[in-house]
Design an enzyme around this catalytic site. Structure first.
Site, PDB file in Angstrom:
ATOM      1  N   HIS A  32      54.306  69.966 -22.268  1.00 30.83           N
ATOM      2  CA  HIS A  32      54.156  70.289 -20.844  1.00 30.83           C
ATOM      3  C   HIS A  32      53.215  69.261 -20.204  1.00 30.83           C
ATOM      4  CE1 HIS A  32      53.106  72.394 -17.178  1.00 30.83           C
ATOM      5  NE2 HIS A  32      54.166  73.156 -17.371  1.00 30.83           N
ATOM      6  N   GLU A  55      60.734  68.707 -15.770  1.00 30.21           N
ATOM      7  CA  GLU A  55      59.719  69.257 -14.875  1.00 30.21           C
ATOM      8  C   GLU A  55      58.988  68.141 -14.141  1.00 30.21           C
ATOM      9  OE1 GLU A  55      58.535  73.535 -15.998  1.00 30.21           O
ATOM     10  OE2 GLU A  55      57.070  72.139 -16.794  1.00 30.21           O
TER      11      GLU A  55
HETATM   12  P1  PGA Z   1      55.666  76.563 -11.451  1.00 29.15           P
HETATM   13  O1  PGA Z   1      55.357  75.834 -12.850  1.00 29.15           O
HETATM   14  O2  PGA Z   1      56.832  77.449 -11.643  1.00 29.15           O
HETATM   15  O3  PGA Z   1      54.406  77.273 -11.118  1.00 29.15           O
HETATM   16  O4  PGA Z   1      55.955  75.434 -10.490  1.00 29.15           O
HETATM   17  C1  PGA Z   1      56.375  75.489 -13.730  1.00 29.15           C
HETATM   18  C2  PGA Z   1      55.776  75.030 -15.039  1.00 29.15           C
HETATM   19  O5  PGA Z   1      54.683  74.457 -15.043  1.00 29.15           O
HETATM   20  O6  PGA Z   1      56.377  75.258 -16.105  1.00 29.15           O
END
Ligand code: PGA
Length: 213
Positions: free
Chosen positions: A90, A139
């Site tokens: 992440h 992401e």
């Molecule tokens: P969010 O975060 O849904 O708060 O934008 C997604 C993530 O970090 O996995």
């Protein structure tokens, strides 16, 4: 659908969330995964097993070390009975905890070794993906926690580029909510979503699950 709770929720709050969401996962066509804090993996997994829900448990991180003198680390061998999945790489781990492409690749190896399925996060189409990865979560950093999701056309283009590199399940993450989930799940776009902010309240996560149909 993956709910990433990050460093949020006490055990009591998580238990209420599980009671609200767990039963809904039984009739949900796809897979629902919740990734609570490490501290409650064991209790959460016990609760889900006892209730018999289809809900799966995932970790948010796994150590790249096996066992030994690594203070504060949780090894794949120690969590394998509690989790089916783990998030790896992440952007918050990369940014705040110095995880490099090499380290996240080692984490993936460790998860593989102990038969934990990885949800491997990439920030764009150029993030290296270790051989053997099956689930990739795209992401974009600017979309995480900002309330400004990536444009579905862009997510579609990046997802297509990622899928050209391998036979991956691709998830999209970054400000997904009940209002926009459908735009990301159009056929040929992405296969699922990784959701943090909008997953924390069981009501809004439940709306998201409903709106996938
Ligand atoms: P969010 O975060 O849904 O708060 O934008 C997604 C993530 O970090 O996995």
């Amino acid at each position: 659908m993956v709910a990433n709770h990050k460093s949020n929720k006490t055990w009591d709050e998580l238990a209420l969330w599980l009671d609200a969401i767990g039963p809904q996962t039984d009739s949900f066509a796809g897979t629902v995964i919740v990734c609570p804090t490490m501290a409650f993996l064991s209790e959460a997994s016990q609760k889900v097993k006892t209730a018999g829900w289809k809900l799966k448990i995932g970790a948010q991180n796994v150590s790249h070390f096996e066992t030994g003198a690594y203070t504060g680390e949780v090894a794949a061998s120690q969590m394998r009975d509690q989790v089916t999945y783990t998030i790896i790489g992440h952007s918050e781990r990369r940014r705040y905890f110095g995880e490099t492409d090499a380290i996240v690749a080692e984490k993936f190896q460790m998860a593989q070794k102990f038969e934990i399925k990885s949800i491997f996060c990439v920030q764009d189409e150029n993030t290296p993906i270790p051989a053997g990865v099956k689930i990739v979560a795209y992401e974009p950093i600017a979309a995480i926690g900002t309330g400004i999701p990536d444009k579905p056309e862009n997510a579609k283009a990046i997802s297509a580029k990622i899928k050209q590199k391998g036979d991956y399940i691709v998830l999209y993450g970054g400000s997904v909510d009940a209002g926009n989930i459908k735009t990301f799940l159009e056929p040929g776009l992405v296969d699922g979503a990784l959701i943090a902010t909008a997953s924390l309240q069981s009501d809004s996560f439940s709306e998201i699950l409903k709106n996938t149909k």
